[in-house]
Design an enzyme around this catalytic site. Structure first.
Site, short mmCIF file in Angstrom:
data_model
loop_
_atom_site.label_atom_id
_atom_site.label_comp_id
_atom_site.label_asym_id
_atom_site.label_seq_id
_atom_site.Cartn_x
_atom_site.Cartn_y
_atom_site.Cartn_z
N LYS A 20 50.22 14.25 6.39
CA LYS A 20 49.73 13.13 5.58
C LYS A 20 48.50 12.50 6.26
CE LYS A 20 54.31 12.19 3.57
NZ LYS A 20 55.42 11.21 3.47
N TYR A 60 54.52 13.54 -6.49
CA TYR A 60 55.62 12.59 -6.29
C TYR A 60 56.18 12.07 -7.62
CZ TYR A 60 54.96 12.27 -1.19
OH TYR A 60 54.90 12.53 0.17
N PHE A 68 57.93 1.40 -4.40
CA PHE A 68 56.92 1.76 -3.40
C PHE A 68 55.92 2.81 -3.92
CE2 PHE A 68 60.72 4.41 -2.55
CZ PHE A 68 60.18 5.69 -2.61
N ARG A 96 62.98 20.76 6.93
CA ARG A 96 63.44 19.38 6.78
C ARG A 96 64.09 18.88 8.07
NH1 ARG A 96 62.33 16.20 2.13
NH2 ARG A 96 64.39 15.28 2.33
N THR A 102 63.64 10.53 6.67
CA THR A 102 62.50 9.87 6.02
C THR A 102 62.04 8.64 6.81
OG1 THR A 102 63.37 10.62 3.89
CG2 THR A 102 61.74 8.85 3.83
N ARG A 113 59.08 13.41 12.94
CA ARG A 113 59.05 11.96 12.67
C ARG A 113 59.71 11.18 13.80
NH1 ARG A 113 60.83 12.64 6.37
NH2 ARG A 113 58.76 12.81 5.40
N ASN A 123 54.96 8.12 7.73
CA ASN A 123 55.85 9.08 8.40
C ASN A 123 55.24 10.48 8.60
OD1 ASN A 123 56.10 9.87 5.76
ND2 ASN A 123 58.30 9.52 5.60
N HIS A 126 55.06 15.69 5.16
CA HIS A 126 55.90 15.96 3.98
C HIS A 126 56.50 17.35 4.09
CE1 HIS A 126 57.19 16.62 -0.18
NE2 HIS A 126 56.60 17.81 -0.08
N GLU A 137 55.50 22.94 -5.52
CA GLU A 137 54.49 22.20 -4.77
C GLU A 137 53.39 23.12 -4.26
OE1 GLU A 137 56.88 20.01 -1.94
OE2 GLU A 137 57.77 18.78 -3.51
N1 UDP Z 1 58.64 6.27 0.98
C1 UDP Z 1 58.32 4.94 1.19
N2 UDP Z 1 59.31 3.99 1.13
C2 UDP Z 1 60.60 4.32 0.87
C3 UDP Z 1 60.93 5.67 0.66
C4 UDP Z 1 59.94 6.62 0.71
O1 UDP Z 1 57.15 4.61 1.43
O2 UDP Z 1 61.46 3.43 0.83
C5 UDP Z 1 57.58 7.30 1.06
C6 UDP Z 1 57.60 8.07 2.38
O3 UDP Z 1 56.25 8.38 2.72
C7 UDP Z 1 58.37 9.31 2.01
C8 UDP Z 1 57.86 9.55 0.59
O4 UDP Z 1 57.76 8.26 0.03
O5 UDP Z 1 58.10 10.38 2.89
C9 UDP Z 1 58.74 10.42 -0.26
O6 UDP Z 1 60.04 9.90 -0.29
P1 UDP Z 1 61.30 10.85 -0.15
O7 UDP Z 1 62.51 10.04 -0.42
O8 UDP Z 1 61.09 12.07 -0.98
O9 UDP Z 1 61.31 11.20 1.42
P2 UDP Z 1 60.95 12.56 2.20
O10 UDP Z 1 61.38 13.71 1.32
O11 UDP Z 1 59.46 12.57 2.45
O12 UDP Z 1 61.73 12.48 3.48
MG MG Z 2 60.96 14.12 -0.71
#
Ligand code: UDP
Ligand code: MG
Length: 160
Positions: A20, A60, A68, A96, A102, A113, A123, A126, A137
């Site tokens: 990112k 997204y 958010f 993952r 996350t 992370r 974070n 992705h 994707e």
């Molecule tokens: N995100 C955020 N606030 C939240 C949850 C998610 O800003 O409360 C952002 C964060 O950058 C995250 C992305 O949205 O990586 C996608 O969310 P997801 O739940 O898919 O998490 P990931 O798959 O990236 O772990």
């Molecule tokens: Mg995700």
């Protein structure tokens, strides 16, 4: 013969990994690529890319209703990202795990992370959450011809 046949039937998956804008700005591109490279997955696509609002929103789209979401789109479009396609048996779930939770404060030490970030909104990386989304994707972020099929020389030293 039989083990080879069974091995060849194992599902090879693809995942979309993206450094990112914060990861690019903080000079973490090499470090992040390196984690997947050292693990033994195969890199099939790689580029530095400034994405549009439309592309970020499509990527997204499942989070569109979240509070958010607007901030997330601003974040992802705030500078160049590094787009990657990685391939291997079990690559989606393993990536993952390498990435970690996350929320970076909940992410285990040793994960990307967990080691390199402190806040959910920054974070650094992705990773696709399912093989289906991995394919979706990669098709979204890469044009035809940008993903390479190749055979790493180390393949027989990674899998029997
Ligand atoms: N995100 C955020 N606030 C939240 C949850 C998610 O800003 O409360 C952002 C964060 O950058 C995250 C992305 O949205 O990586 C996608 O969310 P997801 O739940 O898919 O998490 P990931 O798959 O990236 O772990
Ligand atoms: Mg995700």
């Amino acid at each position: 013969f039989l083990p080879h046949l069974i091995a060849s039937l194992e599902q090879v998956d693809q995942t979309y990994i993206m450094v990112k804008p914060d990861g690019v700005q903080r000079g973490l591109v090499g470090e992040i690529i390196s984690r997947f490279e050292k693990k033994g997955f195969k890199l099939t696509g790689l580029k530095l890319f400034q994405c549009s609002k439309e592309l970020a929103e499509e990527h997204y789209k499942d989070l569109k209703q979240k509070s958010f979401f607007p901030k997330l789109i601003d974040y992802i479009t705030s500078g160049p990202v590094v787009c990657m396609a990685w391939e291997g048996v079990g690559v989606v779930a393993s990536a993952r795990k390498l990435i970690g939770a996350t929320d970076p404060l909940q992410a285990e030490p040793g994960t990307i992370r967990g080691d390199l970030a402190v806040q959910t909104g920054r974070n650094v990386v992705h990773g696709s959450d399912s093989p289906e989304n991995g394919k979706r994707e990669i098709a979204l972020w890469f044009k035809e011809g940008e993903v390479c099929d190749w055979t790493p020389v180390q393949s027989p030293w990674l899998r029997e």
